[in-house]
Design an enzyme around this catalytic site. Sequence first.
Site, short mmCIF file in Angstrom:
data_model
loop_
_atom_site.label_atom_id
_atom_site.label_comp_id
_atom_site.label_asym_id
_atom_site.label_seq_id
_atom_site.Cartn_x
_atom_site.Cartn_y
_atom_site.Cartn_z
N ASP A 1 12.92 23.16 -0.93
CA ASP A 1 13.64 22.47 -2.01
C ASP A 1 15.14 22.40 -1.81
O ASP A 1 15.85 21.90 -2.68
CB ASP A 1 13.38 23.17 -3.34
CG ASP A 1 11.96 23.66 -3.45
OD1 ASP A 1 11.08 22.81 -3.60
OD2 ASP A 1 11.74 24.89 -3.32
N ARG B 1 -10.52 -0.45 14.57
CA ARG B 1 -10.47 0.32 13.32
C ARG B 1 -11.58 -0.14 12.38
O ARG B 1 -12.56 0.55 12.18
CB ARG B 1 -9.07 0.16 12.71
CG ARG B 1 -8.81 1.05 11.53
CD ARG B 1 -7.35 1.09 11.13
NE ARG B 1 -6.84 -0.18 10.62
CZ ARG B 1 -5.58 -0.36 10.19
NH1 ARG B 1 -4.72 0.64 10.23
NH2 ARG B 1 -5.18 -1.54 9.74
N HIS C 1 -6.33 -7.64 12.68
CA HIS C 1 -5.07 -6.87 12.67
C HIS C 1 -4.66 -6.55 14.10
O HIS C 1 -5.49 -6.17 14.92
CB HIS C 1 -5.28 -5.58 11.88
CG HIS C 1 -4.02 -4.82 11.60
ND1 HIS C 1 -2.88 -5.42 11.10
CD2 HIS C 1 -3.72 -3.51 11.76
CE1 HIS C 1 -1.93 -4.50 10.95
NE2 HIS C 1 -2.40 -3.34 11.35
N CYS D 1 14.65 24.03 3.88
CA CYS D 1 13.69 24.78 3.06
C CYS D 1 12.86 23.77 2.26
O CYS D 1 13.04 22.57 2.40
CB CYS D 1 14.41 25.72 2.10
SG CYS D 1 15.67 26.73 2.88
N TYR E 1 16.37 30.45 6.46
CA TYR E 1 15.25 31.21 7.02
C TYR E 1 15.37 31.40 8.53
O TYR E 1 15.69 30.45 9.24
CB TYR E 1 13.93 30.46 6.77
CG TYR E 1 13.48 30.45 5.33
CD1 TYR E 1 13.19 31.64 4.66
CD2 TYR E 1 13.31 29.25 4.66
CE1 TYR E 1 12.75 31.61 3.34
CE2 TYR E 1 12.86 29.22 3.34
CZ TYR E 1 12.60 30.41 2.68
OH TYR E 1 12.16 30.39 1.39
N LYS F 1 0.85 -1.20 0.00
CA LYS F 1 0.00 0.00 0.00
C LYS F 1 0.89 1.25 0.00
O LYS F 1 2.09 1.17 0.28
CB LYS F 1 -0.92 -0.03 1.23
CG LYS F 1 -0.17 -0.10 2.56
CD LYS F 1 -1.10 -0.46 3.71
CE LYS F 1 -0.37 -0.46 5.04
NZ LYS F 1 -1.15 -1.08 6.11
N ARG G 1 0.99 -11.16 6.64
CA ARG G 1 1.04 -9.93 5.84
C ARG G 1 2.31 -9.16 6.22
O ARG G 1 2.38 -8.56 7.28
CB ARG G 1 -0.21 -9.07 6.12
CG ARG G 1 -1.52 -9.81 5.91
CD ARG G 1 -2.72 -8.89 6.09
NE ARG G 1 -2.82 -8.28 7.39
CZ ARG G 1 -3.45 -8.80 8.45
NH1 ARG G 1 -4.06 -9.99 8.35
NH2 ARG G 1 -3.49 -8.16 9.60
C1 PLP Z 1 -0.36 -1.96 6.90
C2 PLP Z 1 -0.94 -3.24 7.33
C3 PLP Z 1 -0.12 -4.36 7.49
C4 PLP Z 1 1.39 -4.31 7.43
O1 PLP Z 1 1.89 -3.79 8.62
P1 PLP Z 1 3.46 -3.81 8.93
O2 PLP Z 1 3.59 -3.36 10.32
O3 PLP Z 1 4.08 -2.85 7.97
O4 PLP Z 1 3.91 -5.21 8.69
C5 PLP Z 1 -0.73 -5.59 7.75
N1 PLP Z 1 -2.07 -5.68 7.87
C6 PLP Z 1 -2.89 -4.62 7.76
C7 PLP Z 1 -4.34 -4.80 7.92
C8 PLP Z 1 -2.35 -3.36 7.50
O5 PLP Z 1 -3.17 -2.30 7.42
#
Ligand code: PLP
Length: 400
Positions: A330, A149, A179, A328, A281, A50, A236
């Site tokens: 850039d 969430r 998660h 800054c 700055y 992502k 994941r």
């Molecule tokens: C982003 C995400 C992950 C990955 O998390 P990491 O800490 O980068 O491994 C896994 N599962 C879900 C649902 C996420 O949103």
Amino acid sequence: MWVQTKDQIKECIETYKRGVAYVDLDAIISNMDAMHAMLRTDTKMYAVIKTNGYGHGSLPIAKALESVPYVKGYAVATAEEALELRADGIKKDILILSYTFPYSYEELIREDVRITVFRNDTIGQISAAAAAVGKNAVVHIAVDTGMGRIGVAPDKEGLDFVRRTLDAPNIIVEGIFTHMAKADEADKTYARMQLDSFRKFIGDISGHLGAVIPISHISNSASILELPDAYMDAVRAGITMYGLAPSDEVDMSRINLKPALSLFSHITYVKKVKPGTSISYGGLFTADKEMLVATVPLGYGDGYPRSLTGKGEVLVRGRRCPILGRICMDQFMIDVSVFPDIKEGETVTLLGYDGDEHISAEELGEKSGRFNYELVCLIGSRIPRVYTLHGAPVLALSST
Ligand SMILES: *Cc1c(COP(=O)(O)O)cnc(C)c1O
């Protein structure tokens, strides 16, 4: 624009000396291999790509992982991210991890993208979209075991949602996941509570509904490294795939992970300044002696945190050089007084290795008050990415 030929890549590297990020695909594959070696042999992996692969670039990473057998697929956050990967020829499974808005359902079903479901209204909408497309939709059910969430609660109501999803026409329930909120903490009590709650819910699904959902998954990076009980059918992998630490409480010594991303720039201007000269700055820095000051043509507009003002360092000729005054949008200035013969055009390392010296995303994160995940995600689209595989540049994304 993607460039692939040797000459085009060379030109890209030469042209974009202002700032260029190198992404080492060998490191990504090696990190996945190292994690895979820890898993059960039957546990598959989703590569979490992502936010454009945490700023590294999702497409080259997916391309590099297409032929890796244990990679089941990719996880993204939005319909657009999923459809872009498909349009670019990515064939493995793609799962959208968050809520997906109904406008994209038909297109996603056509393109075989897995949609995450947990809202009551989604079931009917996906069912109808699948009927319109004339093809089954494949979904994963999100369960909230303590992240607060998204996801259905692992209770009677949640079970009812699972039953209705299983019974819905034109929908195939391929996966179920939850998660973890605290897997990256040293104390795993909460993570274990979530795991137990998820397992119990899966038990309830088979006990009360007589159903076995093929892929259950819970582990994120921290859990892959530190909670082997949680491997299940798939994991994941996010931050650790990029070679970065989930948090400073995770023991990174148990695995050999290599940071995949380095960020370089080149000095555009060198000047000698007199004592009393103020820099950038607000004049936050004033030279108290004669100094050599170099300008680096990259700034917070490229995602280099402004909060590194007065704290950050970069590497020049393998040595740490302090940032002088404000960053800054850039450009920013550094103290190169230790190199009397320093020249315009010399390389500046903002992230990565120069000789034996190293600046990590974790160091920059700590100094800037920005999370390491956030730091790499925010490296701007003005910075071209150059991808290396088997040690050689294979692909470049030139600056937008
Ligand atoms: C982003 C995400 C992950 C990955 O998390 P990491 O800490 O980068 O491994 C896994 N599962 C879900 C649902 C996420 O949103």
